[in-house]
Design a protein around this motif. Structure first.
Motif, short mmCIF file in Angstrom:
data_model
loop_
_atom_site.label_atom_id
_atom_site.label_comp_id
_atom_site.label_asym_id
_atom_site.label_seq_id
_atom_site.Cartn_x
_atom_site.Cartn_y
_atom_site.Cartn_z
N ILE A 1 -7.10 7.59 0.43
CA ILE A 1 -7.41 6.53 1.41
C ILE A 1 -6.11 5.96 1.98
N LEU A 2 -5.13 5.73 1.10
CA LEU A 2 -3.85 5.16 1.56
C LEU A 2 -3.14 6.09 2.54
N ARG A 3 -3.28 7.39 2.31
CA ARG A 3 -2.65 8.35 3.23
C ARG A 3 -3.18 8.17 4.66
N GLU A 4 -4.43 7.75 4.76
CA GLU A 4 -5.07 7.59 6.08
C GLU A 4 -4.96 6.15 6.60
N THR A 5 -4.44 5.24 5.78
CA THR A 5 -4.44 3.82 6.17
C THR A 5 -3.28 3.51 7.12
N LYS A 6 -3.63 2.93 8.24
CA LYS A 6 -2.60 2.59 9.25
C LYS A 6 -1.98 1.23 8.89
N ALA A 7 -0.81 0.97 9.44
CA ALA A 7 -0.17 -0.32 9.23
C ALA A 7 -1.11 -1.43 9.70
N GLY A 8 -1.21 -2.48 8.91
CA GLY A 8 -2.10 -3.60 9.24
C GLY A 8 -1.30 -4.87 9.43
N GLY B 1 1.17 -7.74 9.52
CA GLY B 1 2.62 -7.74 9.35
C GLY B 1 3.27 -6.38 9.57
N GLY B 2 2.51 -5.42 10.13
CA GLY B 2 3.06 -4.08 10.37
C GLY B 2 3.23 -3.28 9.09
N GLU B 3 2.63 -3.74 7.97
CA GLU B 3 2.79 -3.05 6.69
C GLU B 3 1.50 -2.33 6.29
N GLY C 1 0.83 -1.21 0.00
CA GLY C 1 0.00 0.00 0.00
C GLY C 1 0.86 1.25 0.00
N HIS C 2 1.90 1.23 0.80
CA HIS C 2 2.82 2.38 0.87
C HIS C 2 3.58 2.55 -0.45
N ALA C 3 3.95 1.43 -1.08
CA ALA C 3 4.65 1.51 -2.38
C ALA C 3 3.73 2.16 -3.42
N ILE C 4 2.45 1.79 -3.40
CA ILE C 4 1.51 2.36 -4.37
C ILE C 4 1.34 3.86 -4.09
#
Ligand code: UTP
Length: 274
Positions: free
Chosen positions: A217-224, A226-228, A109-112
């Motif tokens: 949405i990704l900006r607001e998404t917390k690590a899920g 596996g901590g990713e 998600g962070h890579a995207i």
């Protein structure tokens, strides 16, 4: 129309150590062609010519691959081996390649989200090059662009997997949207669930078409898990608004991020070539 394709290619590829210590996983070859080239060819077959690559430390070989190597070209010019470069030359002529670096590997998600700078405000395709997809008539991404044109929302490719494999994938729940059994409107999705918690045996594979609101949405998404930062968690937000279609693609997929899948793909392409 989808014009850009994002390739998240910053991951460490730990399952292939030590091969991936200094070589990007995406550059491992199936026969003579690196995985990422298969992905770029699939995108071109879908009418996409703008390639956006999220790379990271130790991934420079990807940039060099999609560039001219003057010395090498000079060496083999006029000889029998020149034809071996025909396909890659044609890609270089047809496509543009741009790159950005993910500094910390915080998940797909962070890579995207890191790729936003290359994509901007338009729908785009995502290819995970270690999922190698094959169909003789119509590539999976081309199939998906047709689904996108019909539904005008995010589309993920899915396949049925054995129930004991759910812990390796994002798994969906959905309602069939037409008489065929190939498109579902997603109602729930879970990243890498235990078989007991999996909502189905329909797993997301490495092909997506995403609408650009995914970045907010990704900006607001917390690590899920596996901590990713997981793309599955961000897609669930879109799915809650009824805006994600799962498409059961036609063709074969090889999980070339695992040794077993990589060997299977190698054997399959070798048999096909003979
Ligand atoms: P994977 O988990 O399959 O790849 O991520 P990995 O982490 O490179 O491999 P292993 O598990 O350690 O062997 C799926 C895709 O997401 C990219 C990877 O490059 C791969 O294409 N990715 C993953 C990133 O670009 N950045 C990340 O932080 C994580």
């Amino acid at each position: 129309m989808i014009k850009k394709c994002l390739f998240p290619a910053a991951g460490y590829g730990t399952r292939f150590l030590p091969a991936t210590k200094a070589t990007p996983k995406e550059m491992l070859p199936i026969l003579t062609k690196p995985l990422i080239q298969y992905g770029v060819e699939e995108a071109v077959d879908a009418g996409i010519t703008t390639m956006a690559i999220v790379s990271g430390r130790g991934k420079r070989a990807i940039e060099d691959h999609f560039d001219i190597s003057y010395e090498l070209e000079h060496q083999i010019k006029g000889g029998s081996k020149e034809t071996l470069l025909t396909e890659i030359r044609s890609l270089i002529e047809q496509c543009t390649f741009s790159y950005t670096r993910q500094i910390e590997m915080k998940g797909l998600g962070h890579a995207i989200l890191t790729g936003e700078t290359l994509i901007g405000n338009e729908p785009f395709a995502v290819v995970l090059a270690d999922d190698l997809c094959q169909h003789d008539e119509k590539g999976v991404l081309e199939q998906m662009t047709e689904v996108y044109e019909k539904y005008q929302c995010s589309v993920v490719a899915i396949e049925e997997i054995p129930m004991d494999q759910t812990h390796k994938y994002g798994v969906i729940a959905g309602k069939l949207v037409d008489n065929t059994d190939d498109t579902y409107r997603i109602t729930d999705m879970v990243e890498k669930p235990d078989p007991k918690e999996a909502p189905s045996n329909l797993a997301i594979i490495g092909r997506y078409i995403l609408t650009p609101d995914i970045f907010d949405i990704l900006r607001e998404t917390k690590a899920g898990k596996g901590g990713e930062i997981q793309i599955t968690d961000a897609l669930l937000e879109q799915a809650k608004q009824g805006k994600v279609i799962a498409y059961k693609f036609k063709g074969k997929r090889f999980d070339c991020g695992s040794v077993d899948g990589f060997v299977e793909a190698t054997n399959w392409f070798y048999d096909k070539m003979k």
